[in-house]
Write a protein that holds these residues in place. Structure first.
Motif, PDB file in Angstrom:
ATOM      1  N   LEU A 144      -6.215   5.987  -5.053  1.00 23.21           N
ATOM      2  CA  LEU A 144      -6.217   7.041  -4.028  1.00 23.21           C
ATOM      3  C   LEU A 144      -4.933   7.844  -4.221  1.00 23.21           C
ATOM      4  O   LEU A 144      -3.844   7.354  -3.957  1.00 23.21           O
ATOM      5  N   LEU A 145      -5.074   9.062  -4.704  1.00 24.14           N
ATOM      6  CA  LEU A 145      -3.932   9.842  -5.166  1.00 24.14           C
ATOM      7  C   LEU A 145      -3.550  10.937  -4.187  1.00 24.14           C
ATOM      8  O   LEU A 145      -4.388  11.469  -3.448  1.00 24.14           O
ATOM      9  N   TYR A 146      -2.278  11.278  -4.214  1.00 22.01           N
ATOM     10  CA  TYR A 146      -1.779  12.404  -3.434  1.00 22.01           C
ATOM     11  C   TYR A 146      -0.731  13.135  -4.270  1.00 22.01           C
ATOM     12  O   TYR A 146      -0.244  12.612  -5.279  1.00 22.01           O
ATOM     13  N   LEU A 147      -0.430  14.347  -3.864  1.00 22.51           N
ATOM     14  CA  LEU A 147       0.488  15.182  -4.624  1.00 22.51           C
ATOM     15  C   LEU A 147       1.936  14.895  -4.248  1.00 22.51           C
ATOM     16  O   LEU A 147       2.268  14.739  -3.074  1.00 22.51           O
ATOM     17  N   ARG A 148       2.802  14.852  -5.257  1.00 21.97           N
ATOM     18  CA  ARG A 148       4.248  14.779  -5.051  1.00 21.97           C
ATOM     19  C   ARG A 148       4.855  15.931  -5.840  1.00 21.97           C
ATOM     20  O   ARG A 148       4.659  16.034  -7.048  1.00 21.97           O
ATOM     21  N   ASN A 149       5.552  16.799  -5.120  1.00 26.65           N
ATOM     22  CA  ASN A 149       6.132  17.994  -5.742  1.00 26.65           C
ATOM     23  C   ASN A 149       5.084  18.801  -6.504  1.00 26.65           C
ATOM     24  O   ASN A 149       5.332  19.332  -7.588  1.00 26.65           O
ATOM     25  N   GLY A 150       3.876  18.851  -5.923  1.00 25.49           N
ATOM     26  CA  GLY A 150       2.814  19.674  -6.488  1.00 25.49           C
ATOM     27  C   GLY A 150       2.026  19.026  -7.610  1.00 25.49           C
ATOM     28  O   GLY A 150       1.085  19.638  -8.130  1.00 25.49           O
ATOM     29  N   GLN A 151       2.349  17.778  -7.997  1.00 26.64           N
ATOM     30  CA  GLN A 151       1.662  17.105  -9.093  1.00 26.64           C
ATOM     31  C   GLN A 151       1.029  15.809  -8.599  1.00 26.64           C
ATOM     32  O   GLN A 151       1.593  15.123  -7.749  1.00 26.64           O
ATOM     33  N   PRO A 152      -0.144  15.438  -9.146  1.00 25.85           N
ATOM     34  CA  PRO A 152      -0.755  14.162  -8.754  1.00 25.85           C
ATOM     35  C   PRO A 152       0.165  12.993  -9.097  1.00 25.85           C
ATOM     36  O   PRO A 152       0.705  12.912 -10.206  1.00 25.85           O
ATOM     37  N   TYR A 153       0.348  12.105  -8.160  1.00 30.40           N
ATOM     38  CA  TYR A 153       1.206  10.938  -8.360  1.00 30.40           C
ATOM     39  C   TYR A 153       0.328   9.835  -8.944  1.00 30.40           C
ATOM     40  O   TYR A 153      -0.162   8.946  -8.226  1.00 30.40           O
ATOM     41  N   ASP A 154       0.129   9.908 -10.265  1.00 23.38           N
ATOM     42  CA  ASP A 154      -0.829   9.012 -10.908  1.00 23.38           C
ATOM     43  C   ASP A 154      -0.185   8.073 -11.924  1.00 23.38           C
ATOM     44  O   ASP A 154      -0.892   7.409 -12.699  1.00 23.38           O
ATOM     45  N   ARG A 155       1.131   8.010 -11.962  1.00 20.80           N
ATOM     46  CA  ARG A 155       1.825   7.040 -12.811  1.00 20.80           C
ATOM     47  C   ARG A 155       2.591   6.079 -11.892  1.00 20.80           C
ATOM     48  O   ARG A 155       3.622   6.442 -11.346  1.00 20.80           O
ATOM     49  N   TRP A 156       2.039   4.909 -11.747  1.00 21.26           N
ATOM     50  CA  TRP A 156       2.606   3.930 -10.831  1.00 21.26           C
ATOM     51  C   TRP A 156       3.469   2.944 -11.611  1.00 21.26           C
ATOM     52  O   TRP A 156       3.043   2.386 -12.626  1.00 21.26           O
ATOM     53  N   ARG A 157       4.671   2.712 -11.114  1.00 28.81           N
ATOM     54  CA  ARG A 157       5.641   1.865 -11.819  1.00 28.81           C
ATOM     55  C   ARG A 157       5.885   0.567 -11.041  1.00 28.81           C
ATOM     56  O   ARG A 157       5.985   0.583  -9.817  1.00 28.81           O
ATOM     57  N   PHE A 158       6.035  -0.517 -11.811  1.00 26.05           N
ATOM     58  CA  PHE A 158       6.269  -1.835 -11.222  1.00 26.05           C
ATOM     59  C   PHE A 158       7.307  -2.571 -12.056  1.00 26.05           C
ATOM     60  O   PHE A 158       7.509  -2.290 -13.245  1.00 26.05           O
ATOM     61  N   SER A 159       7.962  -3.549 -11.424  1.00 27.44           N
ATOM     62  CA  SER A 159       8.939  -4.363 -12.146  1.00 27.44           C
ATOM     63  C   SER A 159       8.847  -5.807 -11.669  1.00 27.44           C
ATOM     64  O   SER A 159       8.468  -6.085 -10.532  1.00 27.44           O
ATOM     65  N   ARG A 160       9.218  -6.716 -12.583  1.00 28.38           N
ATOM     66  CA  ARG A 160       9.291  -8.145 -12.268  1.00 28.38           C
ATOM     67  C   ARG A 160      10.415  -8.714 -13.118  1.00 28.38           C
ATOM     68  O   ARG A 160      10.269  -8.869 -14.328  1.00 28.38           O
ATOM     69  N   GLY A 161      11.546  -8.993 -12.476  1.00 27.63           N
ATOM     70  CA  GLY A 161      12.704  -9.406 -13.242  1.00 27.63           C
ATOM     71  C   GLY A 161      13.132  -8.296 -14.186  1.00 27.63           C
ATOM     72  O   GLY A 161      13.342  -7.160 -13.776  1.00 27.63           O
ATOM     73  N   SER A 162      13.201  -8.610 -15.481  1.00 25.36           N
ATOM     74  CA  SER A 162      13.587  -7.596 -16.470  1.00 25.36           C
ATOM     75  C   SER A 162      12.395  -6.815 -17.017  1.00 25.36           C
ATOM     76  O   SER A 162      12.562  -5.872 -17.794  1.00 25.36           O
ATOM     77  N   GLU A 163      11.165  -7.217 -16.628  1.00 27.76           N
ATOM     78  CA  GLU A 163       9.967  -6.532 -17.110  1.00 27.76           C
ATOM     79  C   GLU A 163       9.686  -5.283 -16.280  1.00 27.76           C
ATOM     80  O   GLU A 163       9.868  -5.277 -15.064  1.00 27.76           O
ATOM     81  N   THR A 164       9.194  -4.247 -16.927  1.00 26.00           N
ATOM     82  CA  THR A 164       8.759  -3.038 -16.214  1.00 26.00           C
ATOM     83  C   THR A 164       7.400  -2.615 -16.760  1.00 26.00           C
ATOM     84  O   THR A 164       7.098  -2.816 -17.948  1.00 26.00           O
TER      85      THR A 164
END
Length: 299
Positions: free
Chosen positions: A191-211
């Motif tokens: 379910l996407l929404y715009l951030r600064n006029g662009q679709p926010y479709d790159r979701w970032r996650f981290s676990r310890g040193s992994e990204t």
């Protein structure tokens, strides 16, 4: 234009009939006060005081000018008093910008409480997921997620360790399954929404040193973060939102947090001001008020 101190020295001298007495009342030397009076007369091109070794009196020009100076100093004093009263949070206008979802669902009832504590305060609220320009728009302060893009802004931290979170409704997860890792999100309805006029479709996650960064897709896109949250509540897919926006829904069981020990990207929450001089007591009271309620909602 004459300095305020020069004008104050002139008034005190006229009232006391003595340069020395006027100087003492202002914590100055008689010589400094005398120089200030001469500077004032030179700028005006008129004698204000007729002085001799034994006496001093106002000239006709001095008498006329004295009334104008008294009025000017009184006006300045009234203006300073008004500003001091406003800075105490007792009166005046506070123009505030906030994100749409947080503003409608959390901030609005909080502002009712804040207004009850400061009944003479006038609130002007702007709700928009697009960032207001604090230097151009009619906004005094802004509540924002993320690291401030403009380093000249003054940031008062509210939740510095705040993050985004992926979540979905129990009905959607029962129908489509529960993703076990960030990569699995690519096979789900985002379910996407715009951030600064662009679709926010790159979701970032981290676990310890992994990204991990995942490109997600979905059939729902809007320009309002609250709409994306409502779509999630309706079971249309997975939403990636600031934890503050979905804290009550998670607490009530309407949404379920996903991915276990994988953390969403940082989204520090701050109260922003365009200049340090605008961090008035009124702004500090609002900051303290919102901070307490945000920490209660999202420990």
């Amino acid at each position: 234009m004459s300095s305020i101190l020069d004008l104050e020295i002139f008034v005190r001298t006229a009232d006391a009939g003595s340069i020395s007495a006027a100087a003492r009342s202002l914590g100055l030397t008689a010589a400094a006060a005398s120089i200030a009076l001469k500077r004032l007369e030179t700028r005006l091109g008129s004698r204000l005081l007729a002085r001799s070794t034994r006496s001093m009196r106002l000239t006709e020009e001095g008498r006329r000018y004295l009334e104008s100076v008294r009025l000017a100093l009184a006006t300045l004093e009234d203006g300073e008093l008004a500003l001091k009263q406003q800075s105490l949070g007792l009166a005046g206008v506070l123009q505030l910008s906030a994100p749409s979802d947080f503003g409608r669902n959390a901030l609005l009832p909080w502002l009712d409480e804040f207004k009850a504590e400061h009944p003479q305060l006038r609130l002007q609220l702007r709700l928009d997921d697009r960032h207001a320009d604090l230097f151009r728009d009619a906004v005094d302060v802004a509540l924002r997620f993320g690291v401030p893009e403009d380093s000249s802004l003054v940031a008062l931290p509210i939740l510095p360790g705040h993050r985004r979170i992926a979540c979905a409704s129990p009905a959607y997860l029962a129908r489509c399954g529960v993703p076990q890792n960030p990569e699995a999100l690519a096979g789900h309805s985002a379910l996407l929404y715009l951030r600064n006029g662009q679709p926010y479709d790159r979701w970032r996650f981290s676990r310890g040193s992994e990204t991990r960064e995942v490109l997600v897709r979905g059939d729902y896109l809007c320009d309002d973060g609250e709409v994306a949250r409502r779509w999630a509540l309706a079971g249309h897919g997975i939403v990636y939102k600031a934890r503050l926006d979905v804290a009550e829904d998670i607490r009530a069981g309407r949404l379920v947090p996903l991915l276990g020990d994988w953390q969403g990207e940082p989204a520090p929450f701050n109260l922003l001001c365009p200049h340090r001089l605008q961090v008035s007591q009124r702004v500090r009271l609002l900051h303290s008020f919102v901070l307490q309620r945000c920490r209660a909602l999202c420990p």
